[in-house]
Write an enzyme that holds these catalytic residues in place. Structure first.
Site, short mmCIF file in Angstrom:
data_model
loop_
_atom_site.label_atom_id
_atom_site.label_comp_id
_atom_site.label_asym_id
_atom_site.label_seq_id
_atom_site.Cartn_x
_atom_site.Cartn_y
_atom_site.Cartn_z
N CYS A 99 -3.03 -3.97 8.40
CA CYS A 99 -4.08 -3.94 7.60
C CYS A 99 -4.69 -5.07 7.51
CB CYS A 99 -3.76 -3.34 5.97
SG CYS A 99 -2.79 -1.73 6.22
N ARG A 155 -5.94 -1.02 -2.84
CA ARG A 155 -5.04 0.15 -2.45
C ARG A 155 -3.79 0.12 -3.32
NH1 ARG A 155 -5.45 -3.78 0.55
NH2 ARG A 155 -3.77 -4.76 1.84
N CYS A 167 14.30 6.50 18.54
CA CYS A 167 14.35 7.32 19.29
C CYS A 167 12.62 7.78 19.63
CB CYS A 167 14.74 8.61 19.07
SG CYS A 167 16.71 8.67 18.84
N GLY A 185 0.75 -1.37 0.00
CA GLY A 185 -0.12 0.06 0.02
C GLY A 185 0.93 1.10 -0.13
N ASP A 206 5.18 -3.27 7.10
CA ASP A 206 4.26 -2.89 8.29
C ASP A 206 4.25 -3.89 9.26
OD1 ASP A 206 3.83 -5.58 7.20
OD2 ASP A 206 1.67 -5.20 6.48
#
Length: 267
Positions: A186, A70, A173, A38, A127
């Site tokens: 997703c 998508r 960080c 995506g 992801d």
């Protein structure tokens, strides 16, 4: 540049801040895109159309029907193909001059150690929390700027982590590796397609500015800033972020364990 290239990229060359030199920087640049889903699909298409000369794309997956809502680089006809080969076919149709190298494997430490030092910019379009941290560490060790984004449901975020700039934070960080969030993929929570598309296009935009060397007062990169998008209202929230002195990756403890070649920030 030849006449065909001047015509192809003429709408960039018309910009006051753009020049043939800037376009030449793009043509000679190498972008590494990790993930062709995506985020990666729209990012790849804009990188190629803008004239990035070399693009390496890493993804282990194949095109599935559920991706097509998508992941705009892929088509119904290419269901079952590897995502990297499908993306390469799409980029060849947009700009056959782009040299696209495909790696149909999952990104791991060994693969990243090979490819990240060869790149001028890295786009994290994955992801998985653990892989994001592996990519971040590889970029810190190689001194390569990282453009990172994420999206799920109606929400998205994007930032740049630039080890060439001393004050720039790294991904760790902001998101400590020992504090993984709940699963936010997703495939389990869903995604509003335009949100992930917008974030992928913005990743390409940040990468192009880096590669064309448009950094400076007129073009402020997202290093040190985290943009968060609420796709329900189309509202953006910006957070200023600082380098964490005790960061296990870019802090003294991390840099002692991993000797870090520094690249000079290019204005």
């Amino acid at each position: 540049m030849n006449d065909d290239q001047r015509l192809r990229y003429s709408r960039h060359l018309l910009l006051d801040e753009w020049s043939e030199e800037a376009q030449a920087h793009l043509l000679n640049a190498h972008a590494l895109v990790i993930g062709a889903g995506g985020l990666g699909a729209p990012a790849l298409m804009y990188l190629a159309s803008a004239g990035v000369g070399r693009i390496t794309v890493i993804d282990p997956d194949t095109v599935d029907l559920t991706n097509l809502q998508r992941q705009i680089a892929h088509t119904t006809e290419r269901i079952g193909q590897t995502k990297v080969s499908s993306a390469a076919a799409a980029l060849a149709q947009i700009n056959p001059e782009a040299q696209v190298h495909t790696v149909a494997q999952a990104a791991d430490a060994e693969l990243l150690a090979h490819w990240v030092p060869q790149a001028d910019v890295v786009l994290d379009c994955t992801d998985h929390f653990a892989i994001r941290h592996q990519i971040n560490r590889a970029c810190i060790e190689a001194g390569v700027p990282l453009v990172s984004a994420a999206a799920v449901r109606f929400d998205g975020q994007i930032s740049v982590f630039d080890p060439r700039v001393d004050a720039s934070p790294c991904y760790a960080c902001l998101f400590p590796p020992d504090q993984p969030p709940p699963e936010t993929r997703c495939a389990t929570l869903g995604i509003f397609a335009p949100v992930v598309g917008m974030l992928g296009v913005m990743q390409a935009g940040e990468a192009i500015k880096i590669l064309a060397r448009l950094e400076g007062e007129a073009h402020i990169l997202l290093a040190g800033r985290l943009l968060m998008l609420d796709g329900r209202s189309w509202r953006w929230t910006e957070l200023r972020v600082r380098r964490e002195p005790a960061c296990p990756v870019c802090g003294p403890q991390g840099t002692e364990q991993h000797e870090q070649p520094q690249r000079t920030a290019r204005a």
